[in-house]
Design a protein around this motif. Structure first.
Motif, short mmCIF file in Angstrom:
data_model
loop_
_atom_site.label_atom_id
_atom_site.label_comp_id
_atom_site.label_asym_id
_atom_site.label_seq_id
_atom_site.Cartn_x
_atom_site.Cartn_y
_atom_site.Cartn_z
N LEU A 1 1.05 -1.34 -0.45
CA LEU A 1 -0.12 0.13 0.27
C LEU A 1 1.12 1.19 -0.39
O LEU A 1 0.50 2.35 -0.87
CB LEU A 1 -0.89 0.15 0.82
CG LEU A 1 -2.08 -0.65 1.14
CD1 LEU A 1 -2.82 -0.34 2.06
CD2 LEU A 1 -2.85 -0.03 0.25
N ARG A 2 2.17 1.29 0.43
CA ARG A 2 3.01 2.17 0.51
C ARG A 2 3.53 2.52 -0.73
O ARG A 2 4.42 3.65 -0.50
CB ARG A 2 3.75 2.56 1.96
CG ARG A 2 2.76 2.05 3.52
CD ARG A 2 4.19 1.99 4.17
NE ARG A 2 3.94 1.87 6.41
CZ ARG A 2 3.77 1.10 7.08
NH1 ARG A 2 5.28 0.21 6.19
NH2 ARG A 2 3.91 1.48 7.73
N MET A 3 3.65 2.06 -1.84
CA MET A 3 4.01 2.70 -2.82
C MET A 3 3.32 3.29 -3.21
O MET A 3 4.02 4.15 -4.19
CB MET A 3 4.05 0.80 -3.63
CG MET A 3 4.98 0.46 -3.81
SD MET A 3 6.20 0.47 -4.64
CE MET A 3 7.26 -0.71 -3.33
N VAL A 4 1.76 3.50 -2.84
CA VAL A 4 1.75 4.92 -3.69
C VAL A 4 1.97 6.26 -2.65
O VAL A 4 1.59 5.93 -1.59
CB VAL A 4 -0.77 4.54 -3.43
CG1 VAL A 4 -1.02 6.26 -3.87
CG2 VAL A 4 -0.45 4.04 -3.82
N PRO A 5 2.56 7.37 -3.69
CA PRO A 5 3.10 8.37 -2.82
C PRO A 5 1.79 8.52 -1.79
O PRO A 5 1.10 9.75 -2.35
CB PRO A 5 3.69 9.20 -4.09
CG PRO A 5 3.78 8.57 -5.06
CD PRO A 5 2.74 6.90 -4.78
N ILE B 1 -0.62 3.71 6.08
CA ILE B 1 -1.49 2.94 7.07
C ILE B 1 -1.32 2.96 8.46
O ILE B 1 -0.38 3.25 8.81
CB ILE B 1 -1.67 2.35 6.43
CG1 ILE B 1 -0.28 1.51 5.79
CG2 ILE B 1 -1.94 1.88 4.98
CD1 ILE B 1 -0.02 0.21 5.81
N GLY B 2 -2.37 2.77 8.98
CA GLY B 2 -2.23 1.97 10.53
C GLY B 2 -3.25 0.96 11.17
O GLY B 2 -4.14 0.48 10.15
N GLN B 3 -2.77 0.00 11.45
CA GLN B 3 -3.28 -0.94 12.41
C GLN B 3 -3.59 -0.39 13.65
O GLN B 3 -3.35 -0.36 14.47
CB GLN B 3 -2.11 -2.50 12.17
CG GLN B 3 -3.18 -3.74 12.55
CD GLN B 3 -4.23 -4.13 11.81
OE1 GLN B 3 -5.10 -4.28 12.60
NE2 GLN B 3 -3.79 -4.58 10.76
N HIS B 4 -4.72 -1.01 13.61
CA HIS B 4 -5.40 -1.15 14.73
C HIS B 4 -6.54 -2.45 15.38
O HIS B 4 -7.36 -2.47 16.65
CB HIS B 4 -5.34 -0.06 15.35
CG HIS B 4 -7.60 -0.23 14.05
ND1 HIS B 4 -7.44 1.18 13.42
CD2 HIS B 4 -8.55 -0.12 14.21
CE1 HIS B 4 -8.71 1.09 12.33
NE2 HIS B 4 -9.37 -0.13 13.35
N GLU C 1 0.63 4.55 16.52
CA GLU C 1 -0.10 3.86 15.05
C GLU C 1 -1.73 4.29 14.44
O GLU C 1 -1.46 5.67 13.67
CB GLU C 1 0.42 3.01 14.64
CG GLU C 1 0.14 2.02 13.63
CD GLU C 1 0.37 0.98 12.93
OE1 GLU C 1 0.56 -0.12 11.83
OE2 GLU C 1 1.16 0.48 14.00
N THR C 2 -2.05 4.36 15.58
CA THR C 2 -3.94 4.65 14.96
C THR C 2 -4.55 5.67 16.23
O THR C 2 -3.81 5.50 17.45
CB THR C 2 -4.93 3.30 15.19
OG1 THR C 2 -4.96 2.59 15.70
CG2 THR C 2 -4.08 3.07 13.31
N GLN C 3 -5.21 6.50 16.05
CA GLN C 3 -5.92 7.14 17.50
C GLN C 3 -6.98 7.73 16.77
O GLN C 3 -7.49 8.05 16.09
CB GLN C 3 -4.65 8.24 17.63
CG GLN C 3 -3.38 8.17 17.94
CD GLN C 3 -2.66 9.83 18.19
OE1 GLN C 3 -3.19 10.68 19.06
NE2 GLN C 3 -2.26 9.22 17.35
#
Length: 752
Positions: free
Chosen positions: A139-143, A147-150, A715-717
């Motif tokens: 997913l991080r290939m898109v400039p 992302i965040g995992q929660h 990471e997520t809030q």
């Protein structure tokens, strides 16, 4: 009388002259696999004539004077190649060219006017330079995408892009080999997109575009879209073993089934599988398990037709510690990696079948047909508010569904020449139907006892679309892309809680026009203006009770940008953009759902830079700034919760330094409002990751380190109102999932 005679005479001379001209055709293939390469730039040196290879790796030049020619081929990740070809009068000369892989050099990257609308130089470079170590890196290939995992590693990641908290996919369209990933009317949230069924080692390329500007992309394409293309063939069979901290283990294997014998017949097939296990870094072990298997066949049914069949299955199960409130950590009730309700967790599975058939006719018309099917199962236990609603049993919820998804994508493209201009016309049809059974939201206790079913029903949702797209290369420098699509939705909900059971449905359609302009001043500068209308659909359980109102809220966007190379080893992509949405989605913590809200607008600036410092060392930098605001809200209530306002990603990548390669990267997400009046702030973070590889002919040793400097980050809030056991009154504050601490993994990959 003289004019008609003169016109006829000139036409006759012209036809006689062209009658003795020749034609050059060719096919470009990968030198290792023998499979065709698409989008290779083919130029006749010194004549200014150029084209791109099609889906079957083919190209064609008409009306050539009998003469020797030098034909130059270039493609990112392949060495440049010049071939001498002689064209004869009244004949078609056909050649086949094999390109060999080579280290990426930015000197060889040119900004092309050919098919400018489809040009994606940044993603092509990144997939070659940056190692992919897990599903998140895909997913991080898109400039600019964060992302965040929660929820313990098995749940789909939360996505942030262009001032959106996209939740799990509401405003970005994700596909794998053009098969949809987003789930409409999902038990956990609209557009839920779980990419964990993709084995990262099988990803060959990432195609993407920000904004609602692509005619063939429909639902959820507001912030943009991304398509992950998996490998058609394996260069070599391989086995990979990986182990690390926190009880982490992973094994991956890929087997080339046909080898060179198959490639000689234009066929390839492979089978790959992955198993992962991790306790993770939380105080309560995740006991995370994931299993993937994928098989793929590619073959030519005829010289002009190829078939690709893909089958995969995926299963995952895990526990998780959930989102914890600041006050619980500050009072030492729990640790930074602790949990209020450790009984949270989930289980999910997905099985896919994908068939793609591409035919290129002798007149260079392209016909594409795709059929896909997925069986999907999901069950998730969460507790966002603890004891806010039920002070005795707690507020744990179960979200569950079983889904069958099937559909079709088809298109027909033709190419014609009108004077000096080239016209590419594409007509397309798409169909998708989702059938779910037992889509559920229930109040539960300890993942065992069901206390109350809040929602329980079956969903039948159809999305049918037609589109027309015209790409006109007006001159060698200027091209126009215009298109329009029409989407029709039929949403049906069967409420199993009602007595008697009720079935209701709603229908609506939406028209989405697009207009994109491109001007290529020279091989180092291209300017573009993208405009278009997109949309995201709403959940069937929302639109059916409203008799179909607000099913398809539109989004209007525009990008003004440039791709340029100020000097040979630097590539820059910059864009100023604007996006207006008729309806926003807002996370509601006490219910664990996303609800429709009011109108919003966003505008910002994106900057991506790729620089080759030395023949082996590359630097990249992405800067993204956004101003997201609600329209028509009360004074002081205009902020969009959790919408990012500034992000930056960058790093250094080392390639082909003898046996060594690797990368050192950073991610920065600035502070952002967590509620509408910005009285609660989600704190930003700056995290570094490291990847080092040592490769020989038959093996690669790798070291991956996440959070290299062991910073403490969230990471997520979420700004959530909750009540802990024993508290007299609820409290609204930040609830968070702690980010990964220093996490090292070693890997060994063996090839044969």
């Amino acid at each position: 009388m003289k004019s008609p005679f003169l016109a006829f005479f000139l036409l006759l001379i012209t036809r006689v002259a062209y009658a003795h001209l020749g034609t050059l055709t060719g096919t470009v293939v990968d030198g290792t696999t023998g499979l065709p390469l698409r989008s290779v730039t083919v130029q006749l040196v010194g004549l200014g004539k150029a084209t791109l290879t099609d889906e079957l790796g083919r190209y064609r030049f008409h009306g050539l004077v009998a003469s020797p020619y030098k034909v130059e081929f270039s493609h990112v990740g392949y060495g440049p190649f010049v071939q001498d070809v002689t064209v004869f009068d009244d004949q078609t000369t056909h050649v086949q060219t094999r390109l060999s892989t080579a280290p990426v050099t930015l000197n060889a990257v040119t900004v092309s006017a050919l098919k400018a609308h489809d040009q994606q130089l940044i993603s092509s470079l990144d997939i070659r330079l940056r190692p992919i170590t897990n599903s998140q890196e895909i997913l991080r290939m898109v400039p600019g995408l964060f992302i965040g995992q929660h929820a313990g590693g098995g749940k789909a990641e939360q996505i942030f892009l262009r001032g959106f908290d996209i939740d799990h996919g509401t405003d970005i369209r994700l596909t794998v080999d053009d098969m949809p990933v987003n789930m409409v009317s999902h038990a956990h949230g609209q557009g839920y997109a779980d990419l964990h069924f993709v084995i990262p080692e099988l990803v060959e390329a990432v195609d993407f575009k920000k904004g609602p500007y692509s005619t063939d992309k429909g639902n959820f394409t507001t912030a943009g879209w991304a398509n992950f293309r998996t490998r058609t063939t394996l260069d070599k069979s391989f086995v990979k073993l990986e182990g690390g901290q926190y009880g982490t283990f992973r094994a991956v294997a890929g087997l080339d089934l046909l080898g060179q014998a198959g490639r000689a017949k234009n066929q390839s097939a492979y089978l790959a599988s992955e198993y992962s296990y991790s306790d993770s870094y939380f105080e309560h072990p995740q006991n995370f398990k994931r299993f993937n298997i994928q098989g793929k066949y590619h073959g030519h049914l005829s010289p002009n037709t190829h078939l690709t069949l893909t089958g995969s299955t995926f299963w995952s199960k895990w526990n998780h510690s959930g989102q914890i409130p600041d006050r619980a950590v500050e009072s030492d009730l729990i640790g930074w990696f602790g949990s209020i309700d450790p009984s949270e967790g989930g289980e999910t599975s997905r099985t896919n079948v994908n068939a793609q058939l591409v035919t290129v006719t002798p007149r260079n018309h392209t016909i594409k047909n795709q059929f896909f099917y997925s069986n999907y199962n999901f069950e998730l236990y969460s507790n966002f508010t603890f004891f806010l609603n039920d002070s005795l049993n707690g507020d744990q919820i179960r979200q569950k569904e079983n889904r069958n998804l099937f559909g079709y994508n088809g298109s027909y493209s033709t190419q014609t020449a009108v004077g000096r201009s080239q016209w590419t016309t594409t007509l397309g049809a798409q169909y998708r139907q989702d059938l779910t059974r037992g889509t559920e939201l229930s109040h539960t206790r300890n993942r065992v006892e069901t206390l109350d079913r809040i929602q329980y029903g079956n969903i039948n949702e159809i999305n049918a679309a037609l589109y027309a797209d015209e790409l006109v290369q007006v001159t060698d420098r200027f091209s126009v892309n215009a298109g329009v699509r029409y989407d029709f939705f039929r949403s049906q909900y069967e409420d199993l809680r009602a007595a008697p059971v009720t079935v209701r449905h709603a229908t609506q359609g939406v028209l989405s026009p697009k207009l994109n302009l491109y001007y290529t001043a020279n091989p180092g500068l291209q300017l573009y203006l993208n405009t278009g209308r997109g949309f995201h659909s709403n959940d069937a359980r929302v639109v059916v009770p409203q008799n179909g109102r607000e099913i398809l809220p539109p989004a209007y966007g525009s990008d003004l940008g440039a791709i340029f190379k100020p000097f040979p080893k630097l590539l820059v992509n910059a864009a100023a953009w604007y996006l207006w949405l008729q309806q926003e989605f807002v996370y509601v913590g006490d219910e664990g759902v996303v609800e429709p809200s009011g109108k919003t607008r966003r505008f910002g600036f994106d900057l991506s830079m790729r620089y080759q410092l030395t023949p082996k060392l590359y630097a990249d930098l992405d800067l993204n700034t956004t101003r997201p605001r609600a329209i028509g809200a009360e004074a002081g209530q205009v902020y969009l919760p959790l919408a990012p306002t500034f992000t930056s990603v960058g790093g250094l990548s080392l390639q082909n330094a003898g046996p060594w390669s690797g990368s050192l990267r950073y991610r920065y997400l600035a502070n952002r409002p967590a509620n509408e009046d910005n009285s609660i702030v989600a704190k930003g973070y700056f995290v570094n990751d490291l990847q080092v590889n040592y490769s020989k002919r038959h093996y690669t040793l790798g070291l991956t380190v996440q959070n290299l400097f062991n910073v403490r980050w969230k990471e997520t809030q979420f700004a959530t109102e909750s009540r802990l056991q024993g508290e007299a009154e609820p409290v609204e504050e930040i609830h968070f999932t702690p980010g990964t601490p220093f996490f090292a993994r070693l890997s060994l990959t063996y090839f044969w």
